[in-house]
Scaffold this active site. Structure first.
Site, PDB file in Angstrom:
ATOM      1  N   SER A  47       0.826  -1.207   0.000  1.00 25.92           N
ATOM      2  CA  SER A  47       0.000   0.000   0.000  1.00 25.92           C
ATOM      3  C   SER A  47       0.862   1.260   0.000  1.00 25.92           C
ATOM      4  O   SER A  47       0.580   2.225  -0.723  1.00 25.92           O
ATOM      5  CB  SER A  47      -0.920   0.011   1.225  1.00 25.92           C
ATOM      6  OG  SER A  47      -1.843  -1.050   1.181  1.00 25.92           O
TER       7      SER A  47
ATOM      8  N   GLY B 203      -5.665  -3.784  -8.087  1.00 29.59           N
ATOM      9  CA  GLY B 203      -6.834  -2.983  -7.767  1.00 29.59           C
ATOM     10  C   GLY B 203      -6.468  -1.643  -7.157  1.00 29.59           C
ATOM     11  O   GLY B 203      -7.140  -0.634  -7.390  1.00 29.59           O
TER      12      GLY B 203
ATOM     13  N   SER C 187     -13.494   1.212   2.559  1.00 27.29           N
ATOM     14  CA  SER C 187     -12.507   1.019   1.503  1.00 27.29           C
ATOM     15  C   SER C 187     -11.474   2.137   1.528  1.00 27.29           C
ATOM     16  O   SER C 187     -11.783   3.287   1.220  1.00 27.29           O
ATOM     17  CB  SER C 187     -13.182   0.976   0.128  1.00 27.29           C
ATOM     18  OG  SER C 187     -12.212   0.956  -0.907  1.00 27.29           O
TER      19      SER C 187
ATOM     20  N   ASP D 255      -7.551  -8.225   4.745  1.00 28.54           N
ATOM     21  CA  ASP D 255      -6.715  -9.073   3.890  1.00 28.54           C
ATOM     22  C   ASP D 255      -6.275 -10.349   4.589  1.00 28.54           C
ATOM     23  O   ASP D 255      -5.869 -11.310   3.925  1.00 28.54           O
ATOM     24  CB  ASP D 255      -5.479  -8.301   3.419  1.00 28.54           C
ATOM     25  CG  ASP D 255      -5.805  -7.260   2.366  1.00 28.54           C
ATOM     26  OD1 ASP D 255      -6.848  -7.397   1.692  1.00 28.54           O
ATOM     27  OD2 ASP D 255      -5.026  -6.295   2.227  1.00 28.54           O
TER      28      ASP D 255
END
Length: 426
Positions: A22, A93, A164, A313
């Protein structure tokens, strides 16, 4: 690639995991839209993160590898050029959703495509708020391919309908490049790497409770970023050491951002022997060591909805650990997992069933009946890197070998996973 894994013993030793995925994505994006040189150290060398680099290179941003760092020579978005080719997101994504926020503000057209898996994942969740800002995004069925015709946008206040961090960050990036103040309201706190990284590049961002506000058209300056180890990658060794007799592992220099440590919190409530130590900070990102030892007696616990975003996750790993408790454990409020690289609720259940686990799928979650031994099996990971690695960790406690038929998918996030497994398997 087909990988055969034989049970060989405990996990023992000290390890460092690859850079956080990330943070790696965001460091490239912020470096690209800033003015001046940015150097990113310990960047994750994976297929997903390279997709982000290639996308900006297509828009004439100079990015190169130099002296063990990724160097970005940013000139600001005013110097971006229209991409001559389609922007191929591969399986990433994060790249497609965050990049959509930036592209929506730029004065040219672009087309985003992805692989078969990414092309099935929902994009309306990011298209809708960007369209509220005035973005022109064409997607025939809410999935890739997606055409973006960039233009001047309007600031908005937007409440996330789903937890999200990707959608939140897309809106914040769009707001950063739009005149006025843009606010995102998140019902539950999600990973906040964007908010923590923006000040490193000189940007101001405010959080009041669950409201995050970014002022538009701020001047960002290039900076240096050290990417800590990815706690999601570390979680495989946390799970493996917790359930494998005789194990004791230390994971060094890993990110300990409190929006990402939910898996540790849950395992500790189940009785796992885990200790953490913060040793430094990179900007506002805490970095440290994690020490984990085998726990013979784990107990099932109840998980609240507000916790899920902090370990979404790691749910497949939690389901695996739950097979080793005495009793039943329910993991619900995880419907978001149906929209990952695979339907991760379904693939987690099917994979663990292949090993003989007593597990079932419910509408928004998973129910596991623990205390049953696991056997090896030939499994397919459905192209999902986290399912493949979860199966590899399961092989540590199965009574017969495990074969993973499509283990190549692991390269999108943890290319040296099997090398690391071999290094600590004693």
């Amino acid at each position: 690639m087909k990988t055969l894994i034989n049970k060989q013993g405990a996990l023992k030793g000290t390890i460092e995991v690859p850079g956080d995925k990330s943070i790696s994505h965001r460091s490239i994006m912020l470096g690209a839209i800033s003015k001046g040189e940015t150097n990113v150290y310990n960047f994750l060398q994976s297929e997903d993160s390279f997709r982000t680099i290639k996308a900006f290179q297509e828009m004439d941003v100079q990015i190169e590898k130099k002296d063990h760092a990724i160097r970005i020579l940013g000139k600001g978005v005013q110097h971006f050029t229209p991409p001559k080719n389609e922007l191929d997101m591969g399986n990433s994504g994060t790249t497609v959703r965050l990049l959509s926020g930036i592209l929506s503000t730029l004065p040219f057209e672009s087309k985003l495509v992805g692989d078969d898996s990414l092309s099935r994942r929902p994009m309306n969740r990011v298209i809708d708020p960007l369209a509220d800002m005035g973005a022109l995004i064409d997607s025939s069925n809410g999935t890739l391919p997606m055409n973006i015709k960039g233009k001047k946008l309007n600031p908005i206040t937007y409440k996330l309908p789903v937890d999200s961090a990707q959608v939140k960050s897309a809106i914040l990036f769009a707001g950063l490049l739009t005149e006025g103040n843009t606010t995102v309201i998140e019902p539950n706190i999600t990973r906040d790497h964007t908010e923590r990284m923006l000040p490193i590049f000189g940007a101001s961002i405010q959080r009041k409770g669950n409201n995050i506000t970014i002022e538009g058209l701020q001047d960002l300056k290039g900076s240096n970023v050290y990417v800590p180890g990815d706690i999601s990658s570390a979680s495989f060794w946390l799970a493996g050491a917790t359930i494998t007799p005789g194990s004791e592992v230390t994971i060094q220099n890993v990110g300990l951002n409190p929006t990402r440590t939910g898996f540790i919190d849950v395992l500790k409530r189940m009785g796992a022997n885990i200790e953490t130590e913060i040793t430094s900070y990179e900007g506002d990102e805490p970095i440290g060591h994690i020490h984990v030892r085998y726990t013979e007696s784990l107990v099932p616990i109840k998980i609240d909805e507000h916790e899920i975003a902090k370990f979404i996750d790691e749910v497949p790993l939690l389901a695996l650990v739950a097979t080793q408790v005495n009793g039943s454990m329910t993991i619900n409020h995880i419907e978001e997992l149906r929209h990952k690289e695979s339907d991760r609720i379904n693939t987690t259940v099917n994979t663990l069933k292949s090993f003989g686990a007593k597990i079932k799928e419910i509408n928004d979650g998973i129910v596991v009946e623990g205390g049953h031994p696991l056997n090896g099996a030939d499994i397919k990971a459905f192209g999902d890197h986290r399912i493949a690695m979860m199966a590899a960790i399961a092989s540590l406690i199965t009574r017969t070998p495990v074969t993973i038929k499509d283990s190549d998918c692991i390269k999108v996030s943890y290319p040296n996973f099997f090398d690391d497994l071999t290094s600590i398997l004693k």
